[in-house]
Design a protein around this motif. Structure first.
Motif, short mmCIF file in Angstrom:
data_model
loop_
_atom_site.label_atom_id
_atom_site.label_comp_id
_atom_site.label_asym_id
_atom_site.label_seq_id
_atom_site.Cartn_x
_atom_site.Cartn_y
_atom_site.Cartn_z
N ARG A 41 0.82 -1.20 0.00
CA ARG A 41 0.00 0.00 0.00
C ARG A 41 0.86 1.26 0.00
NH1 ARG A 41 -3.53 -1.24 5.20
NH2 ARG A 41 -1.59 -2.31 5.73
N ASP A 42 0.50 2.18 -0.87
CA ASP A 42 1.04 3.54 -0.88
C ASP A 42 -0.17 4.46 -0.89
OD1 ASP A 42 2.43 5.92 -1.25
OD2 ASP A 42 2.53 5.65 -3.43
N TRP A 43 -0.67 4.79 0.27
CA TRP A 43 -1.92 5.53 0.42
C TRP A 43 -1.62 6.93 0.92
CZ3 TRP A 43 -5.37 1.47 3.40
CH2 TRP A 43 -5.70 0.44 2.53
N ARG A 44 -2.08 7.92 0.17
CA ARG A 44 -1.85 9.31 0.53
C ARG A 44 -3.14 10.11 0.38
NH1 ARG A 44 2.47 10.92 -3.60
NH2 ARG A 44 1.77 9.02 -4.69
N GLY A 45 -3.16 11.28 1.03
CA GLY A 45 -4.27 12.20 0.84
C GLY A 45 -5.45 11.99 1.77
N MET A 46 -5.31 11.13 2.78
CA MET A 46 -6.46 10.90 3.67
C MET A 46 -6.88 12.15 4.42
SD MET A 46 -5.89 7.12 5.35
CE MET A 46 -5.95 5.62 4.37
N GLU A 47 -5.97 13.12 4.51
CA GLU A 47 -6.32 14.37 5.20
C GLU A 47 -7.39 15.16 4.43
OE1 GLU A 47 -2.78 15.36 2.53
OE2 GLU A 47 -3.42 13.69 3.81
N HIS A 48 -7.59 14.82 3.17
CA HIS A 48 -8.61 15.52 2.38
C HIS A 48 -10.01 14.90 2.54
CE1 HIS A 48 -5.64 18.04 0.53
NE2 HIS A 48 -4.98 17.02 0.04
N ILE A 49 -10.09 13.76 3.19
CA ILE A 49 -11.40 13.12 3.41
C ILE A 49 -12.10 13.86 4.55
CG2 ILE A 49 -12.60 11.00 4.01
CD1 ILE A 49 -11.16 10.92 1.30
N PRO A 50 -13.27 14.45 4.31
CA PRO A 50 -13.95 15.22 5.36
C PRO A 50 -14.24 14.38 6.60
CG PRO A 50 -14.93 15.68 3.23
CD PRO A 50 -14.00 14.53 3.02
N ALA A 51 -14.05 14.98 7.76
CA ALA A 51 -14.33 14.28 9.01
C ALA A 51 -15.82 14.23 9.30
CB ALA A 51 -13.59 14.97 10.16
N ASP A 52 -16.57 15.19 8.78
CA ASP A 52 -18.00 15.30 9.06
C ASP A 52 -18.75 15.71 7.80
OD1 ASP A 52 -16.63 16.62 11.85
OD2 ASP A 52 -18.08 14.99 12.12
N GLY A 53 -20.03 15.38 7.79
CA GLY A 53 -20.89 15.83 6.71
C GLY A 53 -20.83 14.95 5.48
N GLY A 54 -21.81 15.12 4.62
CA GLY A 54 -21.88 14.35 3.40
C GLY A 54 -20.92 14.85 2.34
N PHE A 55 -20.40 13.93 1.54
CA PHE A 55 -19.49 14.30 0.46
C PHE A 55 -19.46 13.18 -0.58
CE2 PHE A 55 -16.97 11.90 3.46
CZ PHE A 55 -16.02 11.21 2.72
N ILE A 56 -18.85 13.49 -1.69
CA ILE A 56 -18.70 12.55 -2.80
C ILE A 56 -17.22 12.31 -3.02
CG2 ILE A 56 -18.88 12.35 -5.32
CD1 ILE A 56 -21.49 13.90 -5.16
N THR A 57 -16.86 11.07 -3.31
CA THR A 57 -15.54 10.80 -3.88
C THR A 57 -15.74 10.36 -5.33
OG1 THR A 57 -15.54 8.50 -3.09
CG2 THR A 57 -14.47 10.15 -1.69
N VAL A 58 -14.85 10.81 -6.19
CA VAL A 58 -14.88 10.44 -7.61
C VAL A 58 -13.56 9.75 -7.92
CG1 VAL A 58 -16.56 12.11 -8.44
CG2 VAL A 58 -14.20 12.84 -8.13
N VAL A 59 -13.65 8.53 -8.44
CA VAL A 59 -12.50 7.63 -8.48
C VAL A 59 -12.34 7.06 -9.90
CG1 VAL A 59 -11.41 5.68 -7.30
CG2 VAL A 59 -13.25 6.94 -6.16
#
Length: 271
Positions: free
Chosen positions: A27-45
């Motif tokens: 695993r080389d996983w980066r950018g988790m800090e951009h995942i909102p801690a609260d509220g609804g959101f969309i990820t586009v992958v």
């Protein structure tokens, strides 16, 4: 980040899927800090392997904000798969709907409840010869503009090396690395509070796909093609070539380009 609203069925699915993923892929996983801690959101992958929905779900699960995927409604109807899909809060898409927005009503509701909804905006495995994101469909843009929620672009690479697109057998050795990079929210504010015309949805989708592509460029360390692969254009071009061959003639490339673009516009934009 705290784990919330995961529930039995999501944990059950994770218990089945995570061990083989850990064994098969680094695993080389980066950018988790951009995942909102609260509220609804969309990820586009981006989508380049039949394995990558599981690999990406592993990444997203580890952020504590589990994704709710859109899936064909038929998968929800029978057996253990159906029970798992329903119990884990995945979102059925009723493709028979004639109203493109109502087909995503459940996704809109999930975002408004504070959930994460994951979109594969390409709609299928990329057909780009080098694995870059293709042109996207407008579903993610529709939900994003209706809810005005954050849209997080996520690029991934590596599952396609384990199981290339349309391959029947995995390439297990050497062990592959799953690279994921989430980016800051896509700025769609200039599209808010406007009529959702096909032109506006197309432009918003292009902004979303460009953001995903930039993330993938960082992972791969190279530039994507200037124009994304367009499967509709390729189908039309192929049909014209076939017709020309049948008639015993060829169509010069200089003449094909404008005709193809016009035909794409006539076909319209997918939802």
């Amino acid at each position: 980040m705290p784990r919330r609203r995961i529930g039995f069925w999501y944990r059950f699915a994770a218990a089945i899927c995570k061990p083989p993923l850990v064994v098969l892929m680094k695993r080389d996983w980066r950018g988790m800090e951009h995942i909102p801690a609260d509220g609804g959101f969309i990820t586009v992958v981006n989508h380049n392997s039949h394995v990558d929905p599981f690999a990406y779900a592993h990444y997203q699960y580890n952020t504590g904000r589990v994704p709710r995927f859109l899936a064909k409604s038929g998968l929800f109807r029978k057996g253990l798969v159906g029970a798992t899909m329903r119990g884990s809060g995945q979102i059925p898409v009723y493709r028979e709907s004639t109203d493109a927005l109502s087909a995503f009503r459940a996704a809109i509701d999930a975002v408004e409840r504070g959930e994460c909804v994951a979109f594969y905006p390409e709609g299928t495995l990329t057909r780009d010869p080098d694995g870059w994101p293709m042109t996207g469909k407008t579903g993610a843009a529709r939900v994003a503009l209706r809810t005005k929620c954050p849209v997080i672009p996520v690029a991934q690479w590596g599952a396609n090396e384990l199981l290339p697109p349309y391959a029947k057998k995995p390439d297990l050795l050497p062990r592959k690395t799953h690279h994921v990079l989430a980016g800051p929210p896509v700025d769609l504010s200039r599209f808010y509070d406007q009529e959702m015309t096909p032109e506006l949805l197309k432009e918003a989708t292009e902004v979303i796909m460009a953001a995903i592509t930039r993330q993938l460029e960082q992972i791969r360390g190279e530039k994507a093609p200037a124009e994304p692969y367009d499967p509709r254009r390729e189908r039309i071009d192929q049909r014209r070539r076939t017709e020309a061959q049948t008639q015993g003639r060829t169509v010069p490339a200089a003449q094909r380009g404008p005709d193809v673009r016009e035909s794409v516009q006539e076909e319209g934009q997918g939802a």
